[in-house]
Scaffold this active site. Sequence first.
Site, PDB file in Angstrom:
ATOM      1  N   ARG A  94      48.369  34.515  53.633  1.00 39.18           N
ATOM      2  CA  ARG A  94      46.986  34.566  53.128  1.00 39.18           C
ATOM      3  C   ARG A  94      46.836  33.698  51.885  1.00 39.18           C
ATOM      4  O   ARG A  94      45.798  33.067  51.691  1.00 39.18           O
ATOM      5  CB  ARG A  94      46.592  36.009  52.826  1.00 39.18           C
ATOM      6  CG  ARG A  94      46.277  36.772  54.114  1.00 39.18           C
ATOM      7  CD  ARG A  94      46.353  38.270  53.924  1.00 39.18           C
ATOM      8  NE  ARG A  94      45.397  38.772  52.977  1.00 39.18           N
ATOM      9  CZ  ARG A  94      45.560  39.904  52.297  1.00 39.18           C
ATOM     10  NH1 ARG A  94      46.666  40.631  52.463  1.00 39.18           N
ATOM     11  NH2 ARG A  94      44.644  40.315  51.467  1.00 39.18           N
ATOM     12  N   ARG A 107      49.044  47.411  46.664  1.00 41.69           N
ATOM     13  CA  ARG A 107      47.654  47.891  46.799  1.00 41.69           C
ATOM     14  C   ARG A 107      47.574  49.078  47.757  1.00 41.69           C
ATOM     15  O   ARG A 107      48.217  49.097  48.804  1.00 41.69           O
ATOM     16  CB  ARG A 107      46.773  46.755  47.310  1.00 41.69           C
ATOM     17  CG  ARG A 107      45.352  47.211  47.670  1.00 41.69           C
ATOM     18  CD  ARG A 107      44.343  46.091  47.680  1.00 41.69           C
ATOM     19  NE  ARG A 107      44.565  45.117  48.727  1.00 41.69           N
ATOM     20  CZ  ARG A 107      43.837  44.005  48.859  1.00 41.69           C
ATOM     21  NH1 ARG A 107      42.868  43.737  48.004  1.00 41.69           N
ATOM     22  NH2 ARG A 107      44.108  43.151  49.826  1.00 41.69           N
ATOM     23  N   ARG A 138      46.810  48.566  53.624  1.00 41.20           N
ATOM     24  CA  ARG A 138      46.183  47.727  54.647  1.00 41.20           C
ATOM     25  C   ARG A 138      47.246  47.024  55.505  1.00 41.20           C
ATOM     26  O   ARG A 138      48.288  46.642  55.005  1.00 41.20           O
ATOM     27  CB  ARG A 138      45.305  46.659  53.972  1.00 41.20           C
ATOM     28  CG  ARG A 138      43.901  47.149  53.694  1.00 41.20           C
ATOM     29  CD  ARG A 138      43.122  46.231  52.796  1.00 41.20           C
ATOM     30  NE  ARG A 138      43.169  44.819  53.164  1.00 41.20           N
ATOM     31  CZ  ARG A 138      42.456  43.868  52.561  1.00 41.20           C
ATOM     32  NH1 ARG A 138      41.633  44.189  51.575  1.00 41.20           N
ATOM     33  NH2 ARG A 138      42.553  42.614  52.918  1.00 41.20           N
ATOM     34  N   ARG A 191      34.326  31.346  52.218  1.00 39.96           N
ATOM     35  CA  ARG A 191      35.759  31.098  52.081  1.00 39.96           C
ATOM     36  C   ARG A 191      36.146  29.717  52.597  1.00 39.96           C
ATOM     37  O   ARG A 191      37.319  29.355  52.554  1.00 39.96           O
ATOM     38  CB  ARG A 191      36.529  32.146  52.888  1.00 39.96           C
ATOM     39  CG  ARG A 191      37.179  33.235  52.066  1.00 39.96           C
ATOM     40  CD  ARG A 191      37.872  34.165  53.057  1.00 39.96           C
ATOM     41  NE  ARG A 191      38.897  34.969  52.496  1.00 39.96           N
ATOM     42  CZ  ARG A 191      38.750  36.232  52.102  1.00 39.96           C
ATOM     43  NH1 ARG A 191      37.583  36.811  52.147  1.00 39.96           N
ATOM     44  NH2 ARG A 191      39.773  36.913  51.657  1.00 39.96           N
ATOM     45  N   LYS A 246      38.980  40.848  43.028  1.00 40.65           N
ATOM     46  CA  LYS A 246      37.559  40.716  43.379  1.00 40.65           C
ATOM     47  C   LYS A 246      36.931  42.076  43.702  1.00 40.65           C
ATOM     48  O   LYS A 246      35.886  42.428  43.176  1.00 40.65           O
ATOM     49  CB  LYS A 246      37.385  39.767  44.585  1.00 40.65           C
ATOM     50  CG  LYS A 246      37.885  38.346  44.322  1.00 40.65           C
ATOM     51  CD  LYS A 246      37.624  37.426  45.503  1.00 40.65           C
ATOM     52  CE  LYS A 246      38.353  37.841  46.781  1.00 40.65           C
ATOM     53  NZ  LYS A 246      39.828  37.798  46.679  1.00 40.65           N
TER      54      LYS A 246
HETATM   55  P1  ADP Z   1      41.258  40.072  50.108  1.00 43.85           P
HETATM   56  O1  ADP Z   1      41.108  41.424  49.503  1.00 43.85           O
HETATM   57  O2  ADP Z   1      42.656  39.706  50.382  1.00 43.85           O
HETATM   58  O3  ADP Z   1      40.544  38.992  49.351  1.00 43.85           O
HETATM   59  P2  ADP Z   1      39.282  40.500  52.248  1.00 43.85           P
HETATM   60  O4  ADP Z   1      39.125  41.947  52.424  1.00 43.85           O
HETATM   61  O5  ADP Z   1      38.216  39.748  51.543  1.00 43.85           O
HETATM   62  O6  ADP Z   1      40.699  40.188  51.595  1.00 43.85           O
HETATM   63  O7  ADP Z   1      39.507  39.813  53.672  1.00 43.85           O
HETATM   64  C1  ADP Z   1      40.486  40.288  54.582  1.00 43.85           C
HETATM   65  C2  ADP Z   1      40.541  39.365  55.782  1.00 43.85           C
HETATM   66  O8  ADP Z   1      39.262  39.340  56.440  1.00 43.85           O
HETATM   67  C3  ADP Z   1      40.847  37.896  55.473  1.00 43.85           C
HETATM   68  O9  ADP Z   1      42.240  37.650  55.376  1.00 43.85           O
HETATM   69  C4  ADP Z   1      40.217  37.206  56.694  1.00 43.85           C
HETATM   70  O10 ADP Z   1      41.038  37.326  57.838  1.00 43.85           O
HETATM   71  C5  ADP Z   1      38.972  38.053  56.950  1.00 43.85           C
HETATM   72  N1  ADP Z   1      37.800  37.512  56.216  1.00 43.85           N
HETATM   73  C6  ADP Z   1      37.069  38.142  55.254  1.00 43.85           C
HETATM   74  N2  ADP Z   1      36.095  37.348  54.789  1.00 43.85           N
HETATM   75  C7  ADP Z   1      36.188  36.190  55.474  1.00 43.85           C
HETATM   76  C8  ADP Z   1      35.474  34.943  55.443  1.00 43.85           C
HETATM   77  N3  ADP Z   1      34.448  34.747  54.593  1.00 43.85           N
HETATM   78  N4  ADP Z   1      35.871  33.965  56.298  1.00 43.85           N
HETATM   79  C9  ADP Z   1      36.881  34.147  57.166  1.00 43.85           C
HETATM   80  N5  ADP Z   1      37.602  35.268  57.227  1.00 43.85           N
HETATM   81  C10 ADP Z   1      37.271  36.285  56.400  1.00 43.85           C
HETATM   82  P1  ADP Z   2      40.960  41.332  45.953  1.00 40.96           P
HETATM   83  O1  ADP Z   2      39.694  42.038  46.384  1.00 40.96           O
HETATM   84  O2  ADP Z   2      40.684  40.084  45.163  1.00 40.96           O
HETATM   85  O3  ADP Z   2      41.905  41.071  47.078  1.00 40.96           O
HETATM   86  P2  ADP Z   2      41.657  43.880  44.619  1.00 40.96           P
HETATM   87  O4  ADP Z   2      40.503  44.148  43.709  1.00 40.96           O
HETATM   88  O5  ADP Z   2      41.765  44.682  45.831  1.00 40.96           O
HETATM   89  O6  ADP Z   2      41.719  42.280  44.956  1.00 40.96           O
HETATM   90  O7  ADP Z   2      42.987  43.997  43.747  1.00 40.96           O
HETATM   91  C1  ADP Z   2      44.275  43.779  44.313  1.00 40.96           C
HETATM   92  C2  ADP Z   2      45.254  44.789  43.760  1.00 40.96           C
HETATM   93  O8  ADP Z   2      45.463  44.564  42.352  1.00 40.96           O
HETATM   94  C3  ADP Z   2      44.788  46.241  43.865  1.00 40.96           C
HETATM   95  O9  ADP Z   2      45.909  47.039  44.111  1.00 40.96           O
HETATM   96  C4  ADP Z   2      44.194  46.542  42.487  1.00 40.96           C
HETATM   97  O10 ADP Z   2      44.281  47.907  42.159  1.00 40.96           O
HETATM   98  C5  ADP Z   2      45.075  45.695  41.576  1.00 40.96           C
HETATM   99  N1  ADP Z   2      44.357  45.152  40.405  1.00 40.96           N
HETATM  100  C6  ADP Z   2      43.071  44.725  40.341  1.00 40.96           C
HETATM  101  N2  ADP Z   2      42.768  44.266  39.102  1.00 40.96           N
HETATM  102  C7  ADP Z   2      43.909  44.387  38.362  1.00 40.96           C
HETATM  103  C8  ADP Z   2      44.236  44.070  36.983  1.00 40.96           C
HETATM  104  N3  ADP Z   2      43.352  43.511  36.155  1.00 40.96           N
HETATM  105  N4  ADP Z   2      45.498  44.314  36.587  1.00 40.96           N
HETATM  106  C9  ADP Z   2      46.407  44.853  37.437  1.00 40.96           C
HETATM  107  N5  ADP Z   2      46.166  45.176  38.726  1.00 40.96           N
HETATM  108  C10 ADP Z   2      44.921  44.944  39.195  1.00 40.96           C
END
Ligand code: ADP
Ligand code: ADP
Length: 215
Positions: free
Chosen positions: A172, A128, A161, A89, A14
């Site tokens: 998660r 990551r 992270r 979420r 994302k």
């Molecule tokens: P990811 O990259 O794994 O999708 P985010 O950066 O979006 O993670 O979120 C990291 C953490 O922040 C989540 O595991 C949760 O604890 C909190 N968080 C973020 N957005 C939300 C939301 N919309 N509702 C509840 N918790 C959230």
């Molecule tokens: P999210 O925000 O959904 O948690 P991220 O965009 O941070 O996910 O991506 C999670 C991990 O996967 C990061 O280390 C990123 O560099 C890697 N990644 C993202 N897109 C791809 C892809 N299409 N193929 C392989 N690795 C990817």
Amino acid sequence: MLRTILLGPPGAGKGTQAVKIVEKYGIPHISTGDIFRENIKNGTELGKKAQEYMNRGELVPDELVVEIATDRLLKDDCKEGFLLDGFPRTVFQAEKLDEFLQAHGQKLDVVIDIEVEKQELLTRLTGRRVCRKCGASYHIVNIPPKKEGICDICGGELFQRDDDTVETVENRIEVYKAQTMPLVDYYKKAGNLAEIDGSGDLDRVFADIVKALGE
Ligand code: ADP
Ligand code: ADP
Ligand code: ZN
């Protein structure tokens, strides 16, 4: 004008796709996770409250999240659209967002759901690395920076992270299944869901997203 949401499990890509989407469509990128991490860094009350949930891989309570998200959506730069990343979420959050949009005479154009299988999510999340300065996301194997440990874009230091450890990542993904996956049906019923295969090359994934959003 584009109002859209990125849905999908942690690690689906994302954040990575969000950077490309906001560049192409000129809309603000709103990541609730980024807002919480910024608050943790600055030692605010909100940051202190959010941190304990985040470190356990649990969701931050709905009331806190809805307030920060809707406050952000009230800012001027959201008048011409927005990309929500990681919000809503839960069904409760989605309902509150609907109420907010309705009250402001706005509607979502498309909800993008990026799906990736679990094993790949584990590999992506544990590998990551994120830039401390600008938040750019890398992967030690899939998307390595030109120079190890250094951000290509701003030269900032890359770090792992706290919630990207094996144990927290497992939790998660379970939390996603239980609390966030129901949103796929929620938006399918609303009729504006686009399902995107998030595995494979990131430019191919982006091309599929652009197809769903329109040029
Ligand atoms: P990811 O990259 O794994 O999708 P985010 O950066 O979006 O993670 O979120 C990291 C953490 O922040 C989540 O595991 C949760 O604890 C909190 N968080 C973020 N957005 C939300 C939301 N919309 N509702 C509840 N918790 C959230
Ligand atoms: P999210 O925000 O959904 O948690 P991220 O965009 O941070 O996910 O991506 C999670 C991990 O996967 C990061 O280390 C990123 O560099 C890697 N990644 C993202 N897109 C791809 C892809 N299409 N193929 C392989 N690795 C990817
Ligand atoms: Zn950087």
